[in-house]
Every structure is written in C-alpha cells, then in structure tokens.
Enzyme design. Structure first.
Site, mmCIF file in Angstrom:
data_model
loop_
_atom_site.group_PDB
_atom_site.id
_atom_site.type_symbol
_atom_site.label_atom_id
_atom_site.label_comp_id
_atom_site.label_asym_id
_atom_site.label_seq_id
_atom_site.Cartn_x
_atom_site.Cartn_y
_atom_site.Cartn_z
ATOM 1 N N SER A 74 15.759 19.773 34.818
ATOM 2 C CA SER A 74 14.863 20.876 34.497
ATOM 3 C C SER A 74 14.527 20.828 33.009
ATOM 4 C CB SER A 74 15.544 22.204 34.866
ATOM 5 O OG SER A 74 14.638 23.271 34.751
ATOM 6 N N ASN A 75 14.103 21.934 32.416
ATOM 7 C CA ASN A 75 13.812 21.983 30.983
ATOM 8 C C ASN A 75 14.223 23.346 30.436
ATOM 9 O OD1 ASN A 75 11.465 23.862 31.265
ATOM 10 N ND2 ASN A 75 10.654 22.130 32.442
#
Ligand code: CTP
Length: 415
Positions: free
Chosen positions: A217-218
């Site tokens: 993810s981020n």
C-alpha cells in the site's frame, strides 16, 4: 460580496482576542448584516455585554435558561438562534469551547446554538490562544475533527502573544475575519454552482494483497479527499466518497463506500460514471498489484523472494474515457520532483478539466500531514499557485476553481 440582510451569529469565548470583536461587529453592521452575539461567561471578563449589545443593536445571549421573570425571554432561544443564522462565527474560540463543540456538549448558549445550527450553514472557527496551548495534541485533534465535520477552522496567525511570547495563536484582524465571513456566506449552498450536483470522490490508499495476511500500500491518510468531501457537501453537493482504508470519520451528509483494493475502488466508482457531474480522483491508487495473491501465508523459505506485478486499471482515466461534455474530471498529480511537466502531462493524457499538482516534501505537503501545497492547472492551462494551506482550506480553493470551470463551460455552451 455583500452581507446585506444576512444573519450572522457571533460566538465569543473568554480569550484576550475578544477585545477585537466590537470592531468586527461594527464592520459587519456597516456591510448590512444582522448580528446577534452569544457569549460564554468567561468572554464577559474581556468585553462587556453593554458594548456588544450597543454595537449589535440586539440583546446579548449568555444563559441557556431564560430569565423567568422577563416576559420577553424565550426558553427556546437556543433553537431559534440556530435556525436564524446564515453563518455561525466563533471568535475567539478557546481550547475549552473547542473541546465542548467537538464533544457535542451544550451547557451554555454558545455551544447549544452551535448544535442547532441548520445543516450546511457555514461555521467559521477562529482559535486564538497561547502558542503552546494551540499546538497541544488535544487542541489539534479537536480542531481536526471540527474541520472534518463541516467547520472552517481558520488557523491563528504568528506574532506577539498576550503571554509575552512570540508564536502561533493570534486571531486574525477584524477586517480579515469580516472578509472571510462574506466569502463563506457568498459561496454557501444555494449560491454555489455545486449545489445539487453529484460529486464522486476517491480517497485514501488502496491495498493490494500479497497473501492472506499481507498487502502492499502507501502512506496516504485520505485527509485531502475527505476535506474535499466535507467542503463539497457544505456547498450543497450530493457527495459519494469511495474510500480506501483510512482512520477518518465520515463527513456530515456524505455517502461513504469503503473499499480495499484498486479493483474494488474501480468497481464502485464505475457505478457512478454515468450519473455524476464531477469526478475527483484524490485517492493514491496502487499502480500495480501482485499478479497472483498467494493463499494462506507465504513462508520464509528463501534468502530472497520476488513478486511479479501487473498493472492496475487507471480509475480516473477510465472515467475520462467515457465522460460526457457536461461532466468534469479532476485529478491530483503527486510529484516529488519540483516541476509542473508531469502534472501537465497527466492533465492531457487523462483528459482532465483540472489537475492539482501536489508537491511532496514529506513535512508540510503530501501524505499524512494536515497541510498541503497545491498548484492548480485547468484545461486552458491557466495556472494558480496556492500557498501552504490546511487541507480544508486547499479543498475550498479547489472547489472555487471547479465552480469557475462550471461557470465558464456554461457561458461557452450558452453562446
Ligand atoms: N489515479 C487513478 N487510478 C490509478 C492511478 C491514478 O485514478 N490507477 C488517479 C489518482 O487518483 C490521481 C491521478 O490519477 O488523481 C494521478 O495519480 P498519480 O499517482 O499522481 O499518477 P499516476 O497516473 O499513477 O502516474 P505516476 O505514478 O507515474 O506518476
């Protein structure tokens, strides 16, 4: 922008900046506004009720319970005040009152009429206090909550404080506050070009599964997308917020759809392609996903491991591909390198009407933080550089630019 005939409810708390409020009342009255003043008990230590009622030409409200011996007093005044107001301005807002508003307490006239204010009326909060108090985690948490729930929080300015220290905590001058009130009332609801429009906003990160217990993810927190949703709903838009996993509360009046992966976000967004007027891609979408998510948990067998990735669909570009002339596509372009070229390319490639070039410095602008530095570029390549702003203020500026696009598109189609 005129305040002629507008009803402004002015809440004053017990802070030294209250000495500036009589001047604010005069300015508002000169612009034709009707002003009613609500004070906390502490506020009257700093400014007298006589001064406030003389200038506003109205009795000042303080107690939630009426004077039972006065025939004129109305025991439902905390409700009628909220119904009467076209905007509620709290200045100065102290840490104590900010905490009460956040908690939904209503043990005095100021906090009770805050709760009864009609939905979507502008609420402007001007915190003013000592710098240390302002930056304390509880005050910051409460202000963040208020900004996520339909309030415009105007951060105090830096300068000399009453404590003798220099720092952030000074309330803006009455002229500045009066201008902000006029702008908020002017851009509110019925007058807003967004009133009644259907707006879809993607927000937050997406997660792509590696196996049943892991994902990539981020760092996106979703704050910018949620700020846009808050601001658009306050202008009377019907907002659908398609959000990846975030720790934020749903803004008032917003229809929220929670998703996890890019595929899910794309599926939900597509359902609104045909019906929405404006599509805003504020999500930090994962560009790639593992070609195949392993079932169960990948075991630690080897010194190195590789994952093969495949490209995800571009949600925003997908919307643009099918959009009709009356629909607007708005995107972000988060860039670490300081140039506009990439943002302009995205504007062109994704056929956007407006792109927000978002500089990422990891401190004041980008993921997780509460502030942002945006440069707005519209389809006519008109460039508008915004200063460092709170994400809520940046969202308001983006919506102003979107409203201008709606106006200019309408003009062109009328010609
Ligand atoms: N976007 C999207 N779907 C994707 C990727 C991006 O909807 N799969 C949207 C984002 O929400 C944003 C805009 O497209 O509004 C630009 O996203 P950004 O990550 O800055 O750029 P990318 O198109 O992913 O290109 P790159 O990562 O190479 O900069």
């Amino acid at each position: 922008m005129s305040l002629k005939g507008k009803n402004i409810l002015l809440g004053i708390c017990g802070g030294i900046a209250a000495y500036k409020i009589p001047l604010l009342i005069r300015l508002l009255k000169t612009q034709g506004a009707n002003v009613r003043v609500v004070v906390t008990k502490a506020a009257t230590m700093f400014v007298t009720e006589l001064t406030l009622s003389t200038l506003s030409q109205e009795p000042v409200c303080k107690d939630i319970f009426p004077d039972l011996f006065s025939a004129k007093d109305d025991w439902t005044r905390h409700i009628t005040m909220g119904e009467w107001a076209d905007a509620y301005v709290i200045a100065p807002a102290t840490a104590n009152t900010i905490a009460k508003l956040t908690a939904g307490m209503c043990d005095d006239m100021l906090s009770a009429s805050f709760i009864t204010l009609r939905p979507n009326k502008p609420k402007l909060i001007f915190p003013a206090m000592d710098g240390e108090m302002f930056s304390s985690p509880s005050v910051q948490r409460n202000l963040f909550w208020l900004s996520q729930n339909g309030c415009t929080v105007v951060n105090p300015e830096s300068g000399d404080l009453a404590s003798g220290q220099c720092g952030t905590g000074r309330m803006p001058e009455p002229e500045t506050i009066a201008k902000m009130i006029a702008a908020a009332v002017a851009s509110n609801q019925q007058d807003s070009k967004l009133h009644g429009k259907s707006v879809v906003i993607t927000a937050g990160p997406t997660r792509e599964k590696i196996d049943d217990v892991r994902f990539i993810s981020n760092y996106s927190s979703g704050k910018m997308g949620f700020a846009l949703a808050t601001a658009a709903a306050a202008r009377g838009a019907q907002v659908t917020l398609v959000s990846g996993p975030v720790h934020l509360q749903t803004p008032h009046g917003v229809n929220r759809l929670d998703v996890e992966s890019t595929a899910e976000m794309n599926r939900e967004a597509k359902k609104h392609h045909a019906s929405c007027d404006i599509f805003i891609g504020a999500a930090a979408v994962a560009d790639y996903r593992p070609a195949k998510a392993a079932s169960g948990k990948i075991r630690k067998k080897h010194e190195t491991m590789g994952i093969s990735f495949v490209k995800n669909p571009d949600i925003l570009a997908g919307f643009s591909k099918q959009k009709k002339p009356h629909q607007l596509a708005i995107g972000f372009s988060l860039e670490t390198a300081g140039n506009l070229r990439n943002a302009k390319e995205k504007l062109e490639q994704k056929k956007l009407d407006l792109v927000a070039y978002n500089t990422f410095d990891g401190k004041t602008s980008g993921f997780e933080v509460d502030t942002n530095i945006l440069t707005l570029i519209d389809k006519n390549l008109e460039i508008r550089e915004l200063p460092l702003l709170s994400k809520q203020e940046a969202a308001e500026k983006m919506l102003d630019a979107i409203e201008e696009l709606i106006s200019s598109d309408k003009k062109t189609s009328d010609e």
